[in-house]
Design a protein around this motif. Structure first.
Motif, PDB file in Angstrom:
ATOM      1  N   GLY A 102       0.684  -1.046   0.148  1.00 43.42           N
ATOM      2  CA  GLY A 102      -0.039  -0.041   0.048  1.00 43.42           C
ATOM      3  C   GLY A 102       0.898   1.384  -0.275  1.00 43.42           C
ATOM      4  O   GLY A 102       1.679   1.374  -0.761  1.00 43.42           O
ATOM      5  N   ASN A 103       0.608   1.881   0.888  1.00 43.30           N
ATOM      6  CA  ASN A 103       1.451   3.369   1.123  1.00 43.30           C
ATOM      7  C   ASN A 103       2.731   3.172   2.193  1.00 43.30           C
ATOM      8  O   ASN A 103       3.426   4.274   2.123  1.00 43.30           O
ATOM      9  CB  ASN A 103       0.482   4.493   1.414  1.00 43.30           C
ATOM     10  CG  ASN A 103      -0.525   4.957   0.718  1.00 43.30           C
ATOM     11  OD1 ASN A 103      -0.168   4.959  -0.566  1.00 43.30           O
ATOM     12  ND2 ASN A 103      -1.770   5.370   1.113  1.00 43.30           N
ATOM     13  N   SER A 104       2.624   1.922   2.730  1.00 46.52           N
ATOM     14  CA  SER A 104       4.027   1.434   3.419  1.00 46.52           C
ATOM     15  C   SER A 104       5.182   1.315   2.840  1.00 46.52           C
ATOM     16  O   SER A 104       5.096   0.311   1.928  1.00 46.52           O
ATOM     17  CB  SER A 104       3.466   0.598   4.492  1.00 46.52           C
ATOM     18  OG  SER A 104       4.501   0.169   5.563  1.00 46.52           O
ATOM     19  N   LYS A 105       6.403   1.775   3.020  1.00 44.17           N
ATOM     20  CA  LYS A 105       7.477   1.396   2.426  1.00 44.17           C
ATOM     21  C   LYS A 105       8.662   1.178   3.385  1.00 44.17           C
ATOM     22  O   LYS A 105       8.643   1.927   4.403  1.00 44.17           O
ATOM     23  CB  LYS A 105       7.982   2.580   1.434  1.00 44.17           C
ATOM     24  CG  LYS A 105       7.067   2.676   0.294  1.00 44.17           C
ATOM     25  CD  LYS A 105       7.269   3.867  -0.641  1.00 44.17           C
ATOM     26  CE  LYS A 105       6.461   4.250  -1.776  1.00 44.17           C
ATOM     27  NZ  LYS A 105       6.709   5.273  -2.685  1.00 44.17           N
ATOM     28  N   THR A 106       9.416   0.276   3.206  1.00 40.89           N
ATOM     29  CA  THR A 106      10.504  -0.165   4.275  1.00 40.89           C
ATOM     30  C   THR A 106      11.637  -0.423   3.549  1.00 40.89           C
ATOM     31  O   THR A 106      11.632  -1.278   2.489  1.00 40.89           O
ATOM     32  CB  THR A 106      10.071  -1.340   5.056  1.00 40.89           C
ATOM     33  OG1 THR A 106       8.780  -1.096   5.724  1.00 40.89           O
ATOM     34  CG2 THR A 106      11.242  -1.434   6.183  1.00 40.89           C
ATOM     35  N   LEU A 107      13.038  -0.194   3.913  1.00 39.41           N
ATOM     36  CA  LEU A 107      14.418  -0.445   3.488  1.00 39.41           C
ATOM     37  C   LEU A 107      14.925  -1.258   4.685  1.00 39.41           C
ATOM     38  O   LEU A 107      14.737  -0.770   5.752  1.00 39.41           O
ATOM     39  CB  LEU A 107      14.931   0.818   2.987  1.00 39.41           C
ATOM     40  CG  LEU A 107      14.473   1.450   1.837  1.00 39.41           C
ATOM     41  CD1 LEU A 107      15.204   2.836   1.559  1.00 39.41           C
ATOM     42  CD2 LEU A 107      14.776   0.763   0.460  1.00 39.41           C
ATOM     43  N   PHE A 108      15.608  -2.327   4.212  1.00 39.66           N
ATOM     44  CA  PHE A 108      16.214  -3.003   5.332  1.00 39.66           C
ATOM     45  C   PHE A 108      17.747  -3.735   4.670  1.00 39.66           C
ATOM     46  O   PHE A 108      17.555  -4.138   3.491  1.00 39.66           O
ATOM     47  CB  PHE A 108      15.480  -3.879   6.007  1.00 39.66           C
ATOM     48  CG  PHE A 108      15.904  -4.389   7.205  1.00 39.66           C
ATOM     49  CD1 PHE A 108      15.560  -3.721   8.391  1.00 39.66           C
ATOM     50  CD2 PHE A 108      16.925  -5.309   7.421  1.00 39.66           C
ATOM     51  CE1 PHE A 108      15.839  -3.932   9.722  1.00 39.66           C
ATOM     52  CE2 PHE A 108      17.239  -5.651   8.660  1.00 39.66           C
ATOM     53  CZ  PHE A 108      16.955  -4.887   9.709  1.00 39.66           C
ATOM     54  N   ASN A 109      18.661  -3.650   5.410  1.00 35.58           N
ATOM     55  CA  ASN A 109      20.044  -4.456   4.998  1.00 35.58           C
ATOM     56  C   ASN A 109      20.535  -5.153   5.936  1.00 35.58           C
ATOM     57  O   ASN A 109      20.411  -4.914   7.244  1.00 35.58           O
ATOM     58  CB  ASN A 109      21.086  -3.135   4.605  1.00 35.58           C
ATOM     59  CG  ASN A 109      20.613  -2.125   3.579  1.00 35.58           C
ATOM     60  OD1 ASN A 109      20.017  -2.490   2.730  1.00 35.58           O
ATOM     61  ND2 ASN A 109      20.956  -0.735   3.905  1.00 35.58           N
ATOM     62  N   THR A 110      20.862  -6.412   5.342  1.00 32.39           N
ATOM     63  CA  THR A 110      21.531  -7.305   6.444  1.00 32.39           C
ATOM     64  C   THR A 110      22.915  -7.713   5.733  1.00 32.39           C
ATOM     65  O   THR A 110      23.197  -7.909   4.582  1.00 32.39           O
ATOM     66  CB  THR A 110      20.702  -8.581   6.641  1.00 32.39           C
ATOM     67  OG1 THR A 110      20.439  -9.142   5.223  1.00 32.39           O
ATOM     68  CG2 THR A 110      19.247  -8.017   7.040  1.00 32.39           C
ATOM     69  N   PHE A 111      23.887  -8.479   6.467  1.00 34.09           N
ATOM     70  CA  PHE A 111      25.001  -9.117   6.114  1.00 34.09           C
ATOM     71  C   PHE A 111      25.151 -10.276   7.076  1.00 34.09           C
ATOM     72  O   PHE A 111      25.243 -10.261   8.313  1.00 34.09           O
ATOM     73  CB  PHE A 111      25.998  -7.870   6.566  1.00 34.09           C
ATOM     74  CG  PHE A 111      27.568  -8.477   5.832  1.00 34.09           C
ATOM     75  CD1 PHE A 111      27.853  -7.934   4.586  1.00 34.09           C
ATOM     76  CD2 PHE A 111      28.382  -9.193   6.525  1.00 34.09           C
ATOM     77  CE1 PHE A 111      29.087  -8.513   4.261  1.00 34.09           C
ATOM     78  CE2 PHE A 111      29.617  -9.611   6.235  1.00 34.09           C
ATOM     79  CZ  PHE A 111      29.923  -9.150   4.986  1.00 34.09           C
ATOM     80  N   ASN A 112      25.566 -11.281   6.281  1.00 36.39           N
ATOM     81  CA  ASN A 112      25.897 -12.659   7.104  1.00 36.39           C
ATOM     82  C   ASN A 112      26.656 -13.464   6.158  1.00 36.39           C
ATOM     83  O   ASN A 112      26.702 -13.609   4.863  1.00 36.39           O
ATOM     84  CB  ASN A 112      24.576 -13.391   7.260  1.00 36.39           C
ATOM     85  CG  ASN A 112      23.750 -12.896   8.280  1.00 36.39           C
ATOM     86  OD1 ASN A 112      24.057 -12.919   9.583  1.00 36.39           O
ATOM     87  ND2 ASN A 112      22.661 -12.459   8.176  1.00 36.39           N
ATOM     88  N   MET A 113      27.213 -14.446   6.986  1.00 42.31           N
ATOM     89  CA  MET A 113      28.039 -15.835   6.509  1.00 42.31           C
ATOM     90  C   MET A 113      27.155 -16.940   6.201  1.00 42.31           C
ATOM     91  O   MET A 113      26.041 -16.877   7.010  1.00 42.31           O
ATOM     92  CB  MET A 113      29.153 -16.052   7.318  1.00 42.31           C
ATOM     93  CG  MET A 113      30.006 -17.179   6.820  1.00 42.31           C
ATOM     94  SD  MET A 113      31.447 -17.780   7.890  1.00 42.31           S
ATOM     95  CE  MET A 113      32.472 -16.467   7.650  1.00 42.31           C
ATOM     96  N   TYR A 114      27.150 -17.176   5.057  1.00 46.37           N
ATOM     97  CA  TYR A 114      25.922 -18.297   4.691  1.00 46.37           C
ATOM     98  C   TYR A 114      26.523 -19.673   4.481  1.00 46.37           C
ATOM     99  O   TYR A 114      25.765 -20.651   4.379  1.00 46.37           O
ATOM    100  CB  TYR A 114      25.296 -17.908   3.341  1.00 46.37           C
ATOM    101  CG  TYR A 114      26.088 -17.993   2.116  1.00 46.37           C
ATOM    102  CD1 TYR A 114      26.535 -18.787   1.505  1.00 46.37           C
ATOM    103  CD2 TYR A 114      26.622 -16.490   1.772  1.00 46.37           C
ATOM    104  CE1 TYR A 114      27.415 -18.700   0.291  1.00 46.37           C
ATOM    105  CE2 TYR A 114      27.480 -16.456   0.441  1.00 46.37           C
ATOM    106  CZ  TYR A 114      27.693 -17.590  -0.162  1.00 46.37           C
ATOM    107  OH  TYR A 114      28.649 -17.492  -1.396  1.00 46.37           O
ATOM    108  N   ASP A 115      27.988 -19.986   4.620  1.00 45.28           N
ATOM    109  CA  ASP A 115      28.158 -21.399   4.432  1.00 45.28           C
ATOM    110  C   ASP A 115      29.746 -21.495   4.895  1.00 45.28           C
ATOM    111  O   ASP A 115      30.650 -20.486   4.446  1.00 45.28           O
ATOM    112  CB  ASP A 115      27.864 -22.037   3.066  1.00 45.28           C
ATOM    113  CG  ASP A 115      29.100 -21.698   2.073  1.00 45.28           C
ATOM    114  OD1 ASP A 115      28.873 -20.573   1.418  1.00 45.28           O
ATOM    115  OD2 ASP A 115      30.028 -22.461   1.876  1.00 45.28           O
ATOM    116  N   PHE A 116      29.993 -22.836   5.373  1.00 44.67           N
ATOM    117  CA  PHE A 116      31.382 -22.993   5.555  1.00 44.67           C
ATOM    118  C   PHE A 116      31.664 -24.580   5.181  1.00 44.67           C
ATOM    119  O   PHE A 116      30.944 -25.417   5.981  1.00 44.67           O
ATOM    120  CB  PHE A 116      31.954 -22.721   6.837  1.00 44.67           C
ATOM    121  CG  PHE A 116      33.211 -22.965   7.249  1.00 44.67           C
ATOM    122  CD1 PHE A 116      34.319 -22.016   6.777  1.00 44.67           C
ATOM    123  CD2 PHE A 116      33.909 -24.028   7.701  1.00 44.67           C
ATOM    124  CE1 PHE A 116      35.626 -22.495   6.703  1.00 44.67           C
ATOM    125  CE2 PHE A 116      35.262 -24.326   7.956  1.00 44.67           C
ATOM    126  CZ  PHE A 116      36.038 -23.487   7.321  1.00 44.67           C
TER     127      PHE A 116
END
Length: 435
Positions: A102-116
């Motif tokens: 709708g009229n709601s907007k959101t920005l979000f950033n993440t940073f992670n390790m995903y495998d070893f």
């Protein structure tokens, strides 16, 4: 020779020193390691499995045999390797998401390790691999204000908050063997473990009313297995056709589930409810098939299909927010990708040794939203930059995608995912020519 080897391990150490503080800083900005309003359901977002090598090709790998990368999407692919090489792979991911409802907007950033992942040769054409990778991620944080005039007139302004975090991880041990240089069989032992935590809060502006924090905590673990096969038919001109298949068994998750409710004022917090029980849901089984066609070290094209039925897993019971909106469903995933290397052994022009990759994918989530399948589409591109020896490389990839916003689902998530992976090789049991 000794100087070059020391430089290689110093480089690996430098990479870890640089990356670990970045992860710590990102986590200090927000407790959520991942973020998506869609993860409010069930066990959260099921992660896109595979290393950066797989992710750059749209997520394919069921029919991939590549001796320069650890391909753990199919246990049978573990035997595609140099019989003297020790191999390692790890990667990090930075995701930027833009949500619109709708009229709601959101920005979000993440940073992670995903495998070893580590891989070791065994006897002749057999090998082992051990590793850890996320299976699902839970992360959301949003709030709404009371709009009912009758409630506002009686109790004043009220704010409702919804917060969740946690992950389920997959720790695995894979083994594979190749017969007659064509048929490869593999098996994988998987241990799932993790925590999922959900909160629903109510905060009143009128201090005479107590605020509430109600939710659940799941501490879960479980064991299962995965089986895979690959068959390679070789043709003239260094071309070959590879077909692959995988089957992951479903499993019930054990552990404990805690239901809690806290009521608080500015001075005190009262525990209204705190009880424990046993989780009653399972991870669904999954079947995957793939086919690829390649020319030696020059190019590869591949297509994969995966299916997983979550309808009878009891997963609906662990989501207490808006149960009528979300319902478990069948996960379907279609993936296609390619790799092209101009000349892997070119000693004059570095860019001709670079591997160029791309892919596309379309996923249907394991749940529906208001009766509609939640679809996801995306495109990936990437490269592998060779370093030190020809087999070592830095994998860099970009994933542009959108989830929702079509097919009857109004909430839209657009994301840009930046992936960096490191493929490391060392050779055992070789005597150097010069000391």
């Amino acid at each position: 020779m000794i100087l070059k080897e020391s430089h290689k391990y110093l480089y690996i150490l430098a990479v870890l020193i640089v990356l670990l503080p970045i992860r710590a800083n990102a986590q200090s900005e927000d407790a959520l390691g991942s973020f998506s309003p869609y993860s409010i359901y069930g066990i959260g977002d099921i992660s896109s499995s595979g290393s950066a090598f797989n992710k750059m090709m749209g997520g394919v790998g069921i029919a991939t045999r590549n001796n320069r990368h650890i391909n753990f999407l199919n246990p049978a692919a573990i035997s595609a390797r140099d019989t003297l090489a020790f191999m390692a792979d790890f990667g990090v991911e930075q995701k930027n998401s833009y949500f619109k409802e709708g009229n709601s907007k959101t920005l979000f950033n993440t940073f992670n390790m995903y495998d070893f992942v580590l891989s070791f040769p065994l006897y002749r054409s057999s090998a082992l691999a051990v590793g850890i990778t996320p299976f699902s991620d839970l992360g959301y944080d949003f709030s709404t204000r009371e709009t009912n005039d009758d409630i506002l007139a009686n109790v004043g302004d009220a704010q409702y908050g919804y917060y969740g975090e946690g992950s389920i991880y997959s720790l695995f041990l894979s083994g594979a063997v190749t017969f007659w240089d064509r048929l490869s069989l593999g098996a994988e032992f998987i241990y799932y473990f993790g925590n999922l935590e959900r909160h629903s809060t109510v905060d009143y502006e009128n201090s005479s009313y107590r605020s509430w924090d109600i939710g659940t905590q799941h501490h879960v673990y479980g064991f299962t297995g995965k089986f895979g096969l690959q068959y390679e038919q070789k043709f003239s001109g260094d071309r070959s056709l590879i077909v692959g298949a995988t089957y992951r068994m479903g499993t019930n998750l054990k552990g404990n589930k805690i239901r809690f409710a806290y009521a608080s004022t500015s001075a005190t917090i009262d525990t209204v409810r705190y009880d424990a029980s046993t989780p009653s849901f399972r991870i669904a089984d999954e079947i995957g098939v793939g086919v690829s066609f390649k020319k030696a070290d020059k190019w590869t094209v591949e297509f994969n299909y995966l299916r997983s039925d979550w309808r009878n897993t009891g997963i609906d019971g662990i989501t207490e927010f808006n149960k009528d909106i979300f319902k478990s469903s069948v996960l379907n995933s279609f993936r296609a990708g390619f790799e092209y290397v101009p000349n892997r052994y070119d000693v004059r022009y570095y860019m001709r040794r670079v591997a160029y990759r791309g892919g596309v994918y379309y996923n249907q989530s394991y749940y529906t939203m208001n009766g509609h399948n939640v679809g996801e589409i995306g495109i990936t591109i990437g490269v592998t930059l060779p370093v030190f020896r020809f087999y070592n490389g830095i994998n860099i990839g970009i994933d542009f995608g959108q989830r929702g916003g079509f097919g009857g689902v109004t909430m839209r998530e657009r994301y840009f995912r930046f992936v960096v992976g490191f493929s490391l090789h060392d050779v055992w049991f070789q005597r150097p020519r010069y000391e």
